[in-house]
Design a protein around this motif. Sequence first.
Motif, PDB file in Angstrom:
ATOM      1  N   ALA A 167       0.837  -1.195   0.000  1.00  0.00           N
ATOM      2  CA  ALA A 167       0.000   0.000   0.000  1.00  0.00           C
ATOM      3  C   ALA A 167       0.875   1.250   0.000  1.00  0.00           C
ATOM      4  O   ALA A 167       1.938   1.286   0.611  1.00  0.00           O
ATOM      5  CB  ALA A 167      -0.925   0.004   1.212  1.00  0.00           C
ATOM      6  N   GLY A 168       0.399   2.295  -0.664  1.00  0.00           N
ATOM      7  CA  GLY A 168       1.211   3.480  -0.876  1.00  0.00           C
ATOM      8  C   GLY A 168       1.581   4.239   0.385  1.00  0.00           C
ATOM      9  O   GLY A 168       2.754   4.525   0.634  1.00  0.00           O
ATOM     10  N   TRP A 169       0.592   4.596   1.214  1.00  0.00           N
ATOM     11  CA  TRP A 169       0.891   5.394   2.396  1.00  0.00           C
ATOM     12  C   TRP A 169       1.775   4.653   3.395  1.00  0.00           C
ATOM     13  O   TRP A 169       2.753   5.231   3.898  1.00  0.00           O
ATOM     14  CB  TRP A 169      -0.402   5.860   3.071  1.00  0.00           C
ATOM     15  N   PRO A 170       1.492   3.389   3.723  1.00  0.00           N
ATOM     16  CA  PRO A 170       2.420   2.662   4.599  1.00  0.00           C
ATOM     17  C   PRO A 170       3.829   2.592   4.028  1.00  0.00           C
ATOM     18  O   PRO A 170       4.805   2.661   4.774  1.00  0.00           O
ATOM     19  CB  PRO A 170       1.787   1.270   4.703  1.00  0.00           C
ATOM     20  N   ALA A 171       3.928   2.457   2.710  1.00  0.00           N
ATOM     21  CA  ALA A 171       5.257   2.423   2.093  1.00  0.00           C
ATOM     22  C   ALA A 171       5.960   3.764   2.289  1.00  0.00           C
ATOM     23  O   ALA A 171       7.158   3.811   2.591  1.00  0.00           O
ATOM     24  CB  ALA A 171       5.126   2.107   0.599  1.00  0.00           C
ATOM     25  N   PHE A 172       5.225   4.852   2.119  1.00  0.00           N
ATOM     26  CA  PHE A 172       5.819   6.180   2.310  1.00  0.00           C
ATOM     27  C   PHE A 172       6.264   6.370   3.750  1.00  0.00           C
ATOM     28  O   PHE A 172       7.365   6.889   4.008  1.00  0.00           O
ATOM     29  CB  PHE A 172       4.805   7.258   1.926  1.00  0.00           C
ATOM     30  N   ILE A 173       5.439   5.963   4.707  1.00  0.00           N
ATOM     31  CA  ILE A 173       5.790   6.125   6.117  1.00  0.00           C
ATOM     32  C   ILE A 173       7.031   5.307   6.455  1.00  0.00           C
ATOM     33  O   ILE A 173       7.934   5.765   7.179  1.00  0.00           O
ATOM     34  CB  ILE A 173       4.609   5.703   7.014  1.00  0.00           C
ATOM     35  N   SER A 174       7.124   4.092   5.934  1.00  0.00           N
ATOM     36  CA  SER A 174       8.291   3.260   6.210  1.00  0.00           C
ATOM     37  C   SER A 174       9.549   3.868   5.601  1.00  0.00           C
ATOM     38  O   SER A 174      10.618   3.875   6.215  1.00  0.00           O
ATOM     39  CB  SER A 174       8.071   1.845   5.666  1.00  0.00           C
ATOM     40  N   ALA A 175       9.431   4.376   4.363  1.00  0.00           N
ATOM     41  CA  ALA A 175      10.582   5.014   3.724  1.00  0.00           C
ATOM     42  C   ALA A 175      11.000   6.271   4.484  1.00  0.00           C
ATOM     43  O   ALA A 175      12.199   6.525   4.675  1.00  0.00           O
ATOM     44  CB  ALA A 175      10.253   5.357   2.272  1.00  0.00           C
ATOM     45  N   ALA A 176      10.023   7.040   4.947  1.00  0.00           N
ATOM     46  CA  ALA A 176      10.335   8.253   5.712  1.00  0.00           C
ATOM     47  C   ALA A 176      11.018   7.893   7.032  1.00  0.00           C
ATOM     48  O   ALA A 176      11.931   8.593   7.474  1.00  0.00           O
ATOM     49  CB  ALA A 176       9.055   9.048   5.978  1.00  0.00           C
ATOM     50  N   THR A 177      10.590   6.802   7.651  1.00  0.00           N
ATOM     51  CA  THR A 177      11.222   6.356   8.890  1.00  0.00           C
ATOM     52  C   THR A 177      12.676   5.977   8.644  1.00  0.00           C
ATOM     53  O   THR A 177      13.566   6.329   9.424  1.00  0.00           O
ATOM     54  CB  THR A 177      10.461   5.158   9.482  1.00  0.00           C
ATOM     55  N   ALA A 178      12.926   5.253   7.544  1.00  0.00           N
ATOM     56  CA  ALA A 178      14.306   4.865   7.216  1.00  0.00           C
ATOM     57  C   ALA A 178      15.167   6.094   6.963  1.00  0.00           C
ATOM     58  O   ALA A 178      16.314   6.166   7.431  1.00  0.00           O
ATOM     59  CB  ALA A 178      14.304   3.952   5.994  1.00  0.00           C
ATOM     60  N   LEU A 179      14.634   7.072   6.239  1.00  0.00           N
ATOM     61  CA  LEU A 179      15.378   8.303   5.977  1.00  0.00           C
ATOM     62  C   LEU A 179      15.664   9.040   7.279  1.00  0.00           C
ATOM     63  O   LEU A 179      16.760   9.588   7.477  1.00  0.00           O
ATOM     64  CB  LEU A 179      14.595   9.198   5.018  1.00  0.00           C
ATOM     65  N   TYR A 180      14.712   9.039   8.188  1.00  0.00           N
ATOM     66  CA  TYR A 180      14.895   9.720   9.461  1.00  0.00           C
ATOM     67  C   TYR A 180      15.994   9.054  10.293  1.00  0.00           C
ATOM     68  O   TYR A 180      16.818   9.738  10.916  1.00  0.00           O
ATOM     69  CB  TYR A 180      13.586   9.722  10.241  1.00  0.00           C
ATOM     70  N   VAL A 181      16.025   7.733  10.303  1.00  0.00           N
ATOM     71  CA  VAL A 181      17.090   7.019  11.023  1.00  0.00           C
ATOM     72  C   VAL A 181      18.458   7.384  10.441  1.00  0.00           C
ATOM     73  O   VAL A 181      19.435   7.597  11.174  1.00  0.00           O
ATOM     74  CB  VAL A 181      16.852   5.504  10.972  1.00  0.00           C
ATOM     75  N   CYS A 182      18.530   7.443   9.108  1.00  0.00           N
ATOM     76  CA  CYS A 182      19.785   7.850   8.467  1.00  0.00           C
ATOM     77  C   CYS A 182      20.179   9.262   8.890  1.00  0.00           C
ATOM     78  O   CYS A 182      21.362   9.554   9.112  1.00  0.00           O
ATOM     79  CB  CYS A 182      19.641   7.786   6.949  1.00  0.00           C
ATOM     80  N   ALA A 183      19.194  10.138   8.993  1.00  0.00           N
ATOM     81  CA  ALA A 183      19.477  11.512   9.412  1.00  0.00           C
ATOM     82  C   ALA A 183      19.994  11.552  10.844  1.00  0.00           C
ATOM     83  O   ALA A 183      20.906  12.328  11.166  1.00  0.00           O
ATOM     84  CB  ALA A 183      18.219  12.367   9.278  1.00  0.00           C
ATOM     85  N   LEU A 184      19.423  10.716  11.726  1.00  0.00           N
ATOM     86  CA  LEU A 184      19.914  10.660  13.103  1.00  0.00           C
ATOM     87  C   LEU A 184      21.389  10.296  13.149  1.00  0.00           C
ATOM     88  O   LEU A 184      22.179  10.908  13.877  1.00  0.00           O
ATOM     89  CB  LEU A 184      19.102   9.634  13.907  1.00  0.00           C
ATOM     90  N   VAL A 185      21.766   9.294  12.357  1.00  0.00           N
ATOM     91  CA  VAL A 185      23.167   8.873  12.328  1.00  0.00           C
ATOM     92  C   VAL A 185      24.043   9.981  11.761  1.00  0.00           C
ATOM     93  O   VAL A 185      25.110  10.301  12.310  1.00  0.00           O
ATOM     94  CB  VAL A 185      23.324   7.583  11.499  1.00  0.00           C
ATOM     95  N   ALA A 186      23.595  10.592  10.669  1.00  0.00           N
ATOM     96  CA  ALA A 186      24.400  11.615  10.012  1.00  0.00           C
ATOM     97  C   ALA A 186      24.610  12.824  10.910  1.00  0.00           C
ATOM     98  O   ALA A 186      25.729  13.335  11.035  1.00  0.00           O
ATOM     99  CB  ALA A 186      23.737  12.034   8.702  1.00  0.00           C
ATOM    100  N   PHE A 187      23.540  13.289  11.549  1.00  0.00           N
ATOM    101  CA  PHE A 187      23.662  14.480  12.376  1.00  0.00           C
ATOM    102  C   PHE A 187      24.355  14.194  13.703  1.00  0.00           C
ATOM    103  O   PHE A 187      24.795  15.109  14.395  1.00  0.00           O
ATOM    104  CB  PHE A 187      22.281  15.092  12.633  1.00  0.00           C
ATOM    105  N   THR A 188      24.437  12.925  14.094  1.00  0.00           N
ATOM    106  CA  THR A 188      25.118  12.560  15.332  1.00  0.00           C
ATOM    107  C   THR A 188      26.622  12.468  15.146  1.00  0.00           C
ATOM    108  O   THR A 188      27.398  12.943  15.986  1.00  0.00           O
ATOM    109  CB  THR A 188      24.598  11.202  15.845  1.00  0.00           C
ATOM    110  N   MET A 189      27.075  11.886  14.042  1.00  0.00           N
ATOM    111  CA  MET A 189      28.477  11.515  13.901  1.00  0.00           C
ATOM    112  C   MET A 189      29.244  12.335  12.874  1.00  0.00           C
ATOM    113  O   MET A 189      30.476  12.406  12.940  1.00  0.00           O
ATOM    114  CB  MET A 189      28.580  10.032  13.521  1.00  0.00           C
ATOM    115  N   PHE A 190      28.565  12.957  11.931  1.00  0.00           N
ATOM    116  CA  PHE A 190      29.274  13.591  10.821  1.00  0.00           C
ATOM    117  C   PHE A 190      29.127  15.106  10.881  1.00  0.00           C
ATOM    118  O   PHE A 190      28.164  15.624  11.448  1.00  0.00           O
ATOM    119  CB  PHE A 190      28.731  13.047   9.496  1.00  0.00           C
ATOM    120  N   PRO A 191      30.081  15.821  10.250  1.00  0.00           N
ATOM    121  CA  PRO A 191      31.249  15.311   9.522  1.00  0.00           C
ATOM    122  C   PRO A 191      32.351  14.850  10.466  1.00  0.00           C
ATOM    123  O   PRO A 191      32.574  15.469  11.502  1.00  0.00           O
ATOM    124  CB  PRO A 191      31.709  16.516   8.690  1.00  0.00           C
ATOM    125  N   LEU A 192      33.037  13.774  10.124  1.00  0.00           N
ATOM    126  CA  LEU A 192      34.122  13.250  10.939  1.00  0.00           C
ATOM    127  C   LEU A 192      35.381  14.085  10.706  1.00  0.00           C
ATOM    128  O   LEU A 192      35.725  14.383   9.563  1.00  0.00           O
ATOM    129  CB  LEU A 192      34.398  11.788  10.585  1.00  0.00           C
TER     130      LEU A 192
END
Length: 373
Positions: A38-63
Motif C-alpha cells: 500500500a502506498g501510504w504505509p510504504a511512504f511512512i516506512s521510507a520516511a522512517t528509514a530516511l529519518y534514522v539515516c538523518a539521526l546517524v548523520a547528524f550525530t556523527m558527521f562530519p568526521l
Amino acid sequence: MNTWLLEAQIALLFFAILIPLLLAPWINRQYRSYGRLAGWPAFISAATALYVCALVAFTMFPLPDETPTFCVDRARRDYWQTTPFESLNDVSAVFEQSGLAATLTSPVLLQVVFNVIFFVPLGFFLAHRWRRGILFSTLMGLLVSLAIESTQGTGVWGIYACPYRLADVDDLMTNTLGATLGWVLGRLLTPLLPDARPDPVTDLEPPGLPRRILAVGLDLLTFALVVLGVAVVVNYFRGALEGESPAAIEWQAAQFGVVQAVAIVVLFVLIPGLRRDRAGPGLASVDCMVVSNATGLPAGRLALAVRAAVRYGPIPVVGPVWLAFGLVDLGCATIRSDNRTVVDVVSGTRIITLRRFRYDEGAEEEPALTARS
C-alpha cells in the motif's frame, strides 16, 4: 548552516545505500503480512528509514581528521555542557545585545529550534505508525537523545582520542520535548491521514502488472549491485597493470560481459533452481513463484534457464536497449486473459502468488489474513 547542509547530504547518501540493502526484505514483509504493497504505509516506512539515516548523520558527521595536534588544548570536560537552560541564557544575551530581529535569525536560537524540530518525526512515527503512548514516546526521545549526546561527548565511544562535538544537557531536554510534540502531532493527524497499517487481503489472484514490474526492477537492482561489486573487486586486485591502451579497454569490456553472464546464470537459474518457489530475487521479494503452466507445480530448471535467457540474456549484448523488450514483455500480460508475459509463454510457465500455491496445495484450508503488526 553549511554543516547542517553537509549532514543532510550525508543522510541522503546513507538512505541511498540503505535502500538496496533493506528494500527487498521490507517489500517481502509487506506482502507476507498484508498481501499487498500500500502506498501510504510504504511512504511512512521510507520516511522512517530516511529519518534514522538523518539521526546517524547528524550525530556523527562530519568526521574530523585526527591529526597529532587534534587533542591539543582539548579536554573531555570541555565537551560536556551540564548546566540546564544555558542555551536560553545564550539566546537572552543575543537579544539584549542585538535585539529581536537579530535574535530570530541567530545561530544560538536556530540551534535550539532545530533540536526540537529534529525529534518531532520520532514522536510522530511512534504515534501514527506504532500507536505508542505519550509516556513511551517521550521516554524513547529521551533515550535516543541520551545515546546521541553520549556518543558526541565520548568521541564516538573512544574511537577518537577526544570529543569533536559538544554533549549538551539542553539538547537532551529540547530533543525530548520535540519527541513529545511529535507524538501530539501524530495523534492529532492520525484520524485525518490514511492508515499506516493496511488491511490484509487474501492475495490469491494472479500478480498484477505493477507487482511484476517491481519484481523485475528488484531483479535488475540486485543484478547491478552484484555486477558492480564483482567489477570493483576484480579491478582492485587487477590494479592498473593493463594501463589505458585500446587493447586493455577492450579486454575490460569483455571481462565485464562475462561477469554479467555469470551473474545472470547464478541469480536467475542456479539459485532459483535450489528454491522450491523457483523465484529469483525480485519474485521472492514480492512473495511470488514460478510454476509450470501445464501442471501448476514448481517450474523445472530447464524452464528457469529459458526464462533467464529470454528475459535477461540480452543484457550483456544490447545493454539498455533491452529495456524496450522488457516493456513489451511485461505489457503482454495486460492484454492476455491469463496474465502471462512473452517470457512466461516461451518457457511454458506462469507466475502465481505463494498464497495461491499454498492454498491450491491444501496447506491453507482457507485464505489466511495476517493480523496487523
